[in-house]
Structure formats: structure tokens, C-alpha cells
Design a protein around this motif. Structure first.
Motif, PDB file in Angstrom:
ATOM      1  N   TYR A  91      -2.731  -7.710  16.801  1.00 55.83           N
ATOM      2  CA  TYR A  91      -2.830  -7.257  15.517  1.00 55.83           C
ATOM      3  C   TYR A  91      -3.940  -6.125  15.304  1.00 55.83           C
ATOM      4  O   TYR A  91      -4.370  -4.886  15.286  1.00 55.83           O
ATOM      5  CB  TYR A  91      -2.836  -7.854  14.261  1.00 55.83           C
ATOM      6  CG  TYR A  91      -2.775  -7.149  12.990  1.00 55.83           C
ATOM      7  CD1 TYR A  91      -1.589  -6.463  12.214  1.00 55.83           C
ATOM      8  CD2 TYR A  91      -4.291  -6.883  12.207  1.00 55.83           C
ATOM      9  CE1 TYR A  91      -1.960  -5.766  11.134  1.00 55.83           C
ATOM     10  CE2 TYR A  91      -4.227  -6.284  11.060  1.00 55.83           C
ATOM     11  CZ  TYR A  91      -3.131  -5.808  10.434  1.00 55.83           C
ATOM     12  OH  TYR A  91      -3.274  -5.202   9.325  1.00 55.83           O
ATOM     13  N   THR A 116      -1.351  -7.570  -1.284  1.00 62.84           N
ATOM     14  CA  THR A 116      -0.084  -6.641  -1.303  1.00 62.84           C
ATOM     15  C   THR A 116       1.053  -8.073  -0.853  1.00 62.84           C
ATOM     16  O   THR A 116       0.390  -9.076  -0.402  1.00 62.84           O
ATOM     17  CB  THR A 116      -0.101  -6.007  -0.047  1.00 62.84           C
ATOM     18  OG1 THR A 116      -0.164  -6.521   0.978  1.00 62.84           O
ATOM     19  CG2 THR A 116      -1.063  -4.779  -0.437  1.00 62.84           C
ATOM     20  N   ILE A 145      -6.198  -6.838   1.120  1.00 62.27           N
ATOM     21  CA  ILE A 145      -5.595  -6.179  -0.158  1.00 62.27           C
ATOM     22  C   ILE A 145      -4.654  -7.096  -0.658  1.00 62.27           C
ATOM     23  O   ILE A 145      -3.782  -7.565   0.237  1.00 62.27           O
ATOM     24  CB  ILE A 145      -5.059  -4.812   0.088  1.00 62.27           C
ATOM     25  CG1 ILE A 145      -6.120  -3.824   0.987  1.00 62.27           C
ATOM     26  CG2 ILE A 145      -4.467  -4.081  -1.009  1.00 62.27           C
ATOM     27  CD1 ILE A 145      -7.563  -3.499   0.172  1.00 62.27           C
ATOM     28  N   ILE A 158       0.885  -1.221   0.199  1.00 58.72           N
ATOM     29  CA  ILE A 158       0.130   0.046   0.068  1.00 58.72           C
ATOM     30  C   ILE A 158       0.740   1.207   0.139  1.00 58.72           C
ATOM     31  O   ILE A 158       0.695   2.116  -0.608  1.00 58.72           O
ATOM     32  CB  ILE A 158      -1.038  -0.093   1.222  1.00 58.72           C
ATOM     33  CG1 ILE A 158      -2.053  -1.192   1.015  1.00 58.72           C
ATOM     34  CG2 ILE A 158      -1.694   1.348   1.504  1.00 58.72           C
ATOM     35  CD1 ILE A 158      -2.828  -1.578   2.353  1.00 58.72           C
ATOM     36  N   ASP A 174      11.159   2.901   4.602  1.00 52.58           N
ATOM     37  CA  ASP A 174      11.007   1.692   5.121  1.00 52.58           C
ATOM     38  C   ASP A 174      12.054   0.988   5.761  1.00 52.58           C
ATOM     39  O   ASP A 174      13.161   1.414   5.627  1.00 52.58           O
ATOM     40  CB  ASP A 174      10.538   0.714   3.799  1.00 52.58           C
ATOM     41  CG  ASP A 174       9.931  -0.579   3.894  1.00 52.58           C
ATOM     42  OD1 ASP A 174       8.784  -0.392   3.847  1.00 52.58           O
ATOM     43  OD2 ASP A 174      10.405  -1.499   4.544  1.00 52.58           O
TER      44      ASP A 174
HETATM   45  N1  LIG Z   1      -2.760  -6.111   2.684  1.00 57.75           N
HETATM   46  C1  LIG Z   1      -3.976  -5.958   3.604  1.00 57.75           C
HETATM   47  O1  LIG Z   1      -4.610  -6.834   3.580  1.00 57.75           O
HETATM   48  C2  LIG Z   1      -3.883  -5.010   4.658  1.00 57.75           C
HETATM   49  C3  LIG Z   1      -5.209  -4.871   5.141  1.00 57.75           C
HETATM   50  C4  LIG Z   1      -5.409  -3.814   6.036  1.00 57.75           C
HETATM   51  C5  LIG Z   1      -4.406  -3.153   6.603  1.00 57.75           C
HETATM   52  N2  LIG Z   1      -3.221  -3.277   6.081  1.00 57.75           N
HETATM   53  C6  LIG Z   1      -2.230  -2.239   6.508  1.00 57.75           C
HETATM   54  O2  LIG Z   1      -1.697  -1.831   5.391  1.00 57.75           O
HETATM   55  C7  LIG Z   1      -0.340  -1.234   5.902  1.00 57.75           C
HETATM   56  C8  LIG Z   1       0.694  -1.659   4.647  1.00 57.75           C
HETATM   57  O3  LIG Z   1       0.526  -3.140   4.508  1.00 57.75           O
HETATM   58  P1  LIG Z   1       0.792  -3.761   3.052  1.00 57.75           P
HETATM   59  O4  LIG Z   1      -0.206  -4.789   2.995  1.00 57.75           O
HETATM   60  O5  LIG Z   1       1.032  -2.771   2.072  1.00 57.75           O
HETATM   61  O6  LIG Z   1       1.876  -4.557   3.390  1.00 57.75           O
HETATM   62  P2  LIG Z   1       3.631  -4.548   3.026  1.00 57.75           P
HETATM   63  O7  LIG Z   1       4.142  -5.666   3.973  1.00 57.75           O
HETATM   64  O8  LIG Z   1       3.550  -4.719   1.537  1.00 57.75           O
HETATM   65  O9  LIG Z   1       3.867  -3.153   3.602  1.00 57.75           O
HETATM   66  C9  LIG Z   1       4.232  -2.941   4.805  1.00 57.75           C
HETATM   67  C10 LIG Z   1       5.703  -2.172   4.677  1.00 57.75           C
HETATM   68  O10 LIG Z   1       6.141  -1.990   6.099  1.00 57.75           O
HETATM   69  C11 LIG Z   1       7.468  -2.014   6.199  1.00 57.75           C
HETATM   70  N3  LIG Z   1       7.676  -2.132   7.634  1.00 57.75           N
HETATM   71  C12 LIG Z   1       7.601  -3.066   8.429  1.00 57.75           C
HETATM   72  N4  LIG Z   1       8.017  -3.189   9.859  1.00 57.75           N
HETATM   73  C13 LIG Z   1       8.565  -1.780   9.458  1.00 57.75           C
HETATM   74  C14 LIG Z   1       9.512  -0.881  10.656  1.00 57.75           C
HETATM   75  N5  LIG Z   1       9.792  -1.181  11.828  1.00 57.75           N
HETATM   76  N6  LIG Z   1       9.711   0.278  10.047  1.00 57.75           N
HETATM   77  C15 LIG Z   1       9.442   0.748   8.855  1.00 57.75           C
HETATM   78  N7  LIG Z   1       8.711  -0.101   8.019  1.00 57.75           N
HETATM   79  C16 LIG Z   1       8.337  -1.078   8.338  1.00 57.75           C
HETATM   80  C17 LIG Z   1       7.857  -3.482   5.472  1.00 57.75           C
HETATM   81  O11 LIG Z   1       8.955  -3.506   5.358  1.00 57.75           O
HETATM   82  C18 LIG Z   1       6.530  -3.414   4.309  1.00 57.75           C
HETATM   83  O12 LIG Z   1       7.388  -2.641   3.315  1.00 57.75           O
HETATM   84  C19 LIG Z   1       0.051  -2.005   7.169  1.00 57.75           C
HETATM   85  O13 LIG Z   1       0.027  -1.081   8.308  1.00 57.75           O
HETATM   86  C20 LIG Z   1      -0.960  -3.018   7.100  1.00 57.75           C
HETATM   87  O14 LIG Z   1      -1.228  -3.477   8.311  1.00 57.75           O
HETATM   88  C21 LIG Z   1      -2.939  -4.119   5.049  1.00 57.75           C
END
Ligand SMILES: NC(=O)c1ccc[n+]([C@@H]2O[C@H](COP(=O)([O-])OP(=O)(O)OC[C@H]3O[C@@H](n4cnc5c(N)ncnc54)[C@H](O)[C@@H]3O)[C@@H](O)[C@H]2O)c1
Length: 279
Positions: free
Chosen positions: A184, A219, A217, A31, A51
Motif C-alpha cells: 500500500y 470513510t 479519513i 472520498i 466505481d
Molecule cells: N480513508 C483514509 O483514511 C484514506 C487515507 C489516505 C488515502 N486514502 C485513499 O483515498 C482513496 C479513497 O478511499 P476511501 O477512504 O474513500 O475509501 P472507500 O473504500 O470509501 O473508497 C474507495 C472506493 O474505491 C472503489 N474501488 C476499489 N477497487 C476498485 C477498482 N478496481 N475499480 C474501481 N473502483 C474501485 C471501492 O469500491 C470504493 O468505493 C483511496 O485511494 C485510498 O487509498 C484513504
């Protein structure tokens, strides 16, 4: 009529922007990476990304730079769970670009699938330190900068100028819960509460704080591991739209909330979930 060439004349900051899947070569992006790309496509010319993963962060930087050569990009890797990094990243963004206008806090991790009684303190702290505390540390540094800067004019001269907009990424699991994810779910509810509280406190400063609650999503977070893909299948079936969302669909909601088109949207938790929480 708009006096500006872009809805985003200011500086965008995105945490967790490294979600560019090295295996699938961008067929699945996170995202945060999708938000960075969407800002560039929408004409934002100053974008800072961070990141904890330097190599996927670099992939996002290269992908944005290749598609949008006019964009000035600042990229610096580190963990949002570390107070000193969260503050020093914003200090460096301000040194480079002079201000922070649109701050999007996407960094996050999933927890191990366990009920509370089996969850260790270390696991609870790991999830909360990144998801909730990390979001607060990042937004605290962003808000500190925003209150100190002059507002930018709205795209619509009849609306107030904007000193800044923060969008925190929560989850549908901040509103409803699911089995085996207490840390979570709680971390995402906390982000919704934090966003509402900051919205109250910073309204008088011309700063808006909202959050987006994505559903499932497509991802790297959910696509990379077979057990995660299997665990989310029931949620996809329950949602009326019966599909996973695209990161770009979340990014569009984020950009709306950052823009002055959302000038009267404050403390909102915008759900982007294909209808999951309605059933
Ligand atoms: N994908 C889904 O279904 C979904 C649903 C609801 C919420 N989210 C939220 O969306 C956000 C993005 O998730 P995503 O699905 O794009 O996943 P993603 O894993 O692609 O992106 C998350 C990013 O956060 C980075 N990260 C992890 N720990 C970190 C830290 N300590 N400092 C800096 N960066 C860090 C990871 O390296 C990764 O690039 C998250 O907060 C996730 O909880 C995702």
C-alpha cells in the motif's frame, strides 16, 4: 472579477465514487463520493462517476441527483484495474459530455496487514493493480482526452485558460510509511511520482496534474472493519489535531486543485492529514 457563474464550468470525472456506506446510510461516505457531491454543490453541472461496486455507485448517484437535480450525471460501474474499462469509461464520458476537465482518481484499496516476506505476489499485484496501475490507466485515458480538447477560460481573465486538471489521490503513507503495509505505501508513493512526472510532461499543454495525500479519513475504508479501526488508532493519536479527517475536508482540497484558483499549482502533493507527517 469572474466571468463565469461557477468555478467549474466543465466536466468532472471521479473514480472510486461509490464509497457510500450501505450500512450507515451515508453517515460515512468515501472520498470519491464526497468529491462528486462537492463538485455538484460547487455548481459543476456535468459529472461522471465510476466505481467497481455498482450498488454503492448507484447510492452516490441517487444522493447527488436528489440534492442537485440540475446536475447531469453519468454513472457506469467497472474496474480501473482493467485497461479496456478505464479507456472505455472516458470514451463514454466524452460521447455524453464532449470533454473531460477535472479528473479525480480516488479508486483504491488497503492491503492485507503483512510485512514484505509474508506478502504474496498476488496480494502485491492486487493492491498495485488498483491503486497505482489503476490510477495510471485512468489518468492516461483522461490525459489523452484533455490534450485533444480546447481549453476553457479561467475564472480570472488575467490568468491562462485551462485545458484540464488531474488530481490523483495518494496518501500520507506515500510520504511516510507504517508497519505492515509495504504494498500500500509503495503504491501511494508511486502515485506521487506519477503525478509529478505527468505535471512536467503536460505543463506545455495547459494541463495541471497534482495529488492529494489524505491522512486518516473517516470513510467506509477505515470505518467498516474493526481491525482496520484498531490499526489506525495510533495514527490518530500521533497527528497533532488528534482526530480523523472528514471526506469533505479532502474534497475541498481536491476541488481547489481542480479549479483555476490553483492555476500555478503543478506537480504538488498536498497533504491533508491534521499534521501527521510533521511530527
Ligand atoms: N480513508 C483514509 O483514511 C484514506 C487515507 C489516505 C488515502 N486514502 C485513499 O483515498 C482513496 C479513497 O478511499 P476511501 O477512504 O474513500 O475509501 P472507500 O473504500 O470509501 O473508497 C474507495 C472506493 O474505491 C472503489 N474501488 C476499489 N477497487 C476498485 C477498482 N478496481 N475499480 C474501481 N473502483 C474501485 C471501492 O469500491 C470504493 O468505493 C483511496 O485511494 C485510498 O487509498 C484513504
Amino acid at each position: 472579477m469572474s466571468l463565469l457563474n461557477s468555478l467549474f464550468p466543465g466536466v468532472a470525472v471521479v473514480t472510486g465514487a461509490g464509497g457510500t456506506d450501505p450500512l450507515t446510510q451515508e453517515s460515512s461516505v468515501g472520498i470519491g463520493a464526497a468529491v462528486a457531491r462537492a463538485f455538484a454543490a460547487a455548481g459543476c453541472e456535468k459529472i461522471a462517476i465510476t466505481d467497481v461496486n455498482p450498488s454503492t455507485l448507484e447510492q452516490t448517484r441517487q444522493s447527488v441527483a436528489a440534492d442537485h437535480p440540475k446536475v447531469q450525471l453519468f454513472s457506469h460501474a467497472g474496474s480501473v484495474a482493467e485497461d479496456r474499462f478505464a479507456q472505455s469509461f472516458i470514451d463514454q464520458v466524452v460521447k455524453k459530455f464532449g470533454r473531460v476537465d477535472y479528473a479525480v482518481n480516488c479508486a483504491g484499496v488497503l492491503g492485507l496487514p503483512m510485512r514484505s516476506a509474508e506478502t504474496s505476489l498476488e496480494e502485491f499485484d492486487r493492491v498495485n493493480n488498483i491503486n497505482y496501475r489503476g490510477c495510471w490507466l485512468s489518468s492516461r485515458a483522461q490525459l489523452k482526452q484533455m490534450v485533444s480538447q480546447k481549453p476553457l477560460p479561467s475564472h480570472d481573465p488575467n490568468r491562462p485558460p485551462q485545458r484540464g486538471a488531474v488530481v490523483n489521490i495518494a496518501s500520507q503513507l506515500g510520504i511516510v510509511s507504517r508497519p505492515n503495509a509495504p504494498a500500500y505505501c509503495a503504491s501511494k508513493s508511486a502515485i506521487i511520482g506519477l503525478s509529478r512526472a505527468d505535471a512536467i510532461d503536460y505543463s506545455a499543454d495547459g494541463i495541471r496534474v497534482n495529488c492529494v495525500c489524505p491522512g486518516v479519513i473517516e470513510t467506509p475504508l477505515v470505518m467498516e472493519k474493526k481491525e482496520v479501526r484498531e490499526a489506525i488508532t495510533p495514527a490518530v493519536e500521533i497527528a497533532p489535531m488528534k482526530r480523523m479527517g472528514k471526506p469533505e475536508e479532502v474534497a475541498d482540497a481536491v476541488l481547489f486543485l481542480c479549479s483555476t484558483q490553483a492555476s500555478f499549482v503543478q506537480g504538488h502533493a498536498m497533504v491533508v492529514d491534521g499534521g501527521y507527517i510533521t511530527v
